[in-house]
Design an enzyme around this catalytic site. Structure first.
Site, PDB file in Angstrom:
ATOM      1  N   GLY A  90       0.792  -1.228   0.000  1.00 38.55           N
ATOM      2  CA  GLY A  90       0.000   0.000   0.000  1.00 38.55           C
ATOM      3  C   GLY A  90       0.819   1.271   0.000  1.00 38.55           C
ATOM      4  CG  ASP A  99      -3.183  -3.226  -3.700  1.00 38.46           C
ATOM      5  OD1 ASP A  99      -3.669  -3.664  -4.769  1.00 38.46           O
ATOM      6  OD2 ASP A  99      -3.871  -2.679  -2.828  1.00 38.46           O
ATOM      7  NE  ARG A 101      -4.131 -11.236   0.086  1.00 40.51           N
ATOM      8  CZ  ARG A 101      -2.825 -11.366   0.236  1.00 40.51           C
ATOM      9  NH1 ARG A 101      -2.068 -10.284   0.243  1.00 40.51           N
ATOM     10  NH2 ARG A 101      -2.256 -12.548   0.374  1.00 40.51           N
ATOM     11  CG  HIS A 191       8.382 -10.766   1.333  1.00 44.13           C
ATOM     12  ND1 HIS A 191       7.066 -10.390   1.179  1.00 44.13           N
ATOM     13  CD2 HIS A 191       8.429 -11.521   2.459  1.00 44.13           C
ATOM     14  CE1 HIS A 191       6.344 -10.894   2.177  1.00 44.13           C
ATOM     15  NE2 HIS A 191       7.160 -11.577   2.959  1.00 44.13           N
ATOM     16  CG  ASN A 290      -4.308  -0.963   5.266  1.00 38.05           C
ATOM     17  OD1 ASN A 290      -3.553  -0.740   4.328  1.00 38.05           O
ATOM     18  ND2 ASN A 290      -5.093  -2.031   5.296  1.00 38.05           N
ATOM     19  CD  GLU A 292     -10.215  -3.548   2.621  1.00 43.53           C
ATOM     20  OE1 GLU A 292      -9.690  -4.603   3.018  1.00 43.53           O
ATOM     21  OE2 GLU A 292     -10.869  -3.455   1.572  1.00 43.53           O
TER      22      GLU A 292
END
Length: 464
Positions: A90, A99, A101, A191, A290, A292
């Protein structure tokens, strides 16, 4: 008689005082044996359950108010010196990087044409080994485009410059934190990143510039070492691979001393990254910015042990968790405004974007000249430097213009791309001579590689 005697013995035993009980000696080696120390996870679960049952006093609330203003007050008053930031995709969406999803715009919503068994297969190491074409087709734009860091990235840089950033943990592989100028020592790229890549067969290392060169030619990056045609995989963590060792080391080292945790632009659905939000001390405030509210309090002890206890945004006994429903950039600007840093942040973003815009323009001009130079180098190399012919192998290709993505095989349907014969010379640190003459050396090496014969001849050709 035996029965009466037995009853008498029982009565006598019952009349004995506790001090008359026989003492069983403890072996000397057992007495000296140190008690087993609990692991950090076991200690966390123990304390969590103790607090849940009221066996511990409630944690001290350090926020003046449990909201964004309380977070700003804490920073302004100089009460935090070891801030940890955690980021997901995000924080990069405003730079043009999707992003995963988000409905309709997220990366996972645009994969139907590849007929993947599931969206996550795009980043599965097993699927990549079987078919790397979908990954490189989707990731080509990210690997080739020049993206500018967002205001959120620069806000994190400001925390570092003000001396209060302990560490920035990111799930992202776009490398925008480095472009923003954040000290690499303060970064934990959980990652991995796209700065380098490795051959899946021989582990030879290749630079991002070399991988980009392959993608510009619309080819799947493949190893150029002698007798090796392995696919080059970027040094990013795929599903099915372990996180870097440094990740767990820094989690154990940093989170126990964190005095403010800021979480930005992540759904907190990917473990183990999501679970480390509970590694901070129980009094440490946690700010979650965020769109959500994806994190909530978990009640099951096993879930607590494995994934952590979650947040208490809406609970009556919430004393530290603040949720700001906002885009990451807007949330950072809001916090910067409350801190009196808004103008400083705006000026930093403006000046850095102008500088990067100039650099990107110069790089694009060089890229336009690359195919012509490569063609000349290849022609001169084949005509003058080839000592003996070598067998050319078809290469894996990305979809060409006008070619459909669905049902595509490893080789182009219109005929396999041919790669020029390579010398296979090895450079230092397992680096190999790039396919097209672009620089391919260790990111940490400052040594200049010897100029190739083809390049010398091209320079001579230009002088003529």
């Amino acid at each position: 008689m035996a029965g009466i005697g037995a009853e008498k013995n029982l009565d006598e035993a019952g009349d004995q005082s506790p001090s008359d009980d026989p003492i069983i000696p403890v072996p000397e080696d057992e007495a000296k044996k140190p008690k087993k120390e609990l692991t950090k996870d076991e200690e966390f679960l123990k304390e969590y359950l103790a607090r849940s049952f009221g066996l511990r006093p409630p944690p001290r609330q350090v926020l003046s108010t449990v909201d964004i203003q309380g977070i700003a007050n804490l920073i302004s008053e100089g009460k935090v010196r070891k801030v940890i930031t955690m980021a997901g995709a995000g924080i990069s969406t405003s730079a043009g990087i999707p992003d995963f999803r988000s409905m309709n715009t997220g990366l996972y919503s645009q994969l139907d044409k590849f007929n993947l068994p599931r969206p996550e297969a795009l980043f599965s190491i097993d699927y990549f080994k079987e078919n790397p074409i979908p990954y490189y087709t989707v990731r080509k734009q990210l690997l080739l485009e020049n993206y500018k860091p967002t205001p959120c990235h620069y806000f994190i840089r400001m925390l570092a410059e003000k001396g209060i950033l302990l560490r920035h943990f990111t799930q992202n592989i776009d490398g925008l934190e480095r472009v923003a100028g954040i000290d690499p020592e303060l970064l934990m790229e959980a990652h991995g990143s796209n700065r380098t890549g490795q051959c899946l067969h021989c582990s030879a290392t290749y630079t991002a510039e070399w991988i980009k060169d392959c993608l510009i030619r619309n080819e799947i990056p493949k190893c150029t070492a002698v007798d090796c045609t392995g696919v080059i995989k970027p040094d990013t963590v795929f599903y099915g691979e372990s996180l870097p060792k440094r990740f767990s080391e820094l989690v154990n080292q940093d989170f126990c001393q964190c005095d403010l945790l800021i979480i930005l632009g992540t759904s907190l659905k990917v473990q183990p990254f999501a679970g480390i939000t509970n590694k901070v001390p129980v009094e440490t405030p946690r700010l979650y910015i965020n769109l959500e509210k994806n994190a909530s309090e978990s009640k099951h002890p096993l879930c607590i042990l494995i994934f952590g206890g979650g947040f208490k945004f809406d609970d009556e006994d919430n004393y530290r968790d603040v949720f700001l429903q906002s885009k990451c950039d807007d949330g950072c600007y809001k916090l910067a405004e409350l801190l009196g840093w808004k103008d400083e942040l705006s000026n930093l973003v403006t000046s850095e974007h102008a500088r990067l815009g100039k650099e990107f323009k110069e790089e694009q001009e060089k890229t336009k000249q690359l195919p012509v130079l490569n063609q000349l180098l290849t022609q001169m190399s084949l005509q003058n430097d080839a000592e003996e012919p070598c067998s050319e192998k078809p290469d894996q290709s990305l979809p060409q213009k006008g070619q459909t993505d669905t049902g595509m095989t490893q080789a182009s349907s219109s005929g396999p791309n041919q790669k020029p014969c390579q010398s296979g010379k090895k450079l230092s640190n397992q680096m190999h001579e790039p396919v097209s003459g672009s620089t391919n050396r260790s990111p940490n090496s400052n040594k200049n590689t010897e100029q190739s014969k083809s390049t010398k001849k091209l320079a001579k050709y230009k002088r003529k």
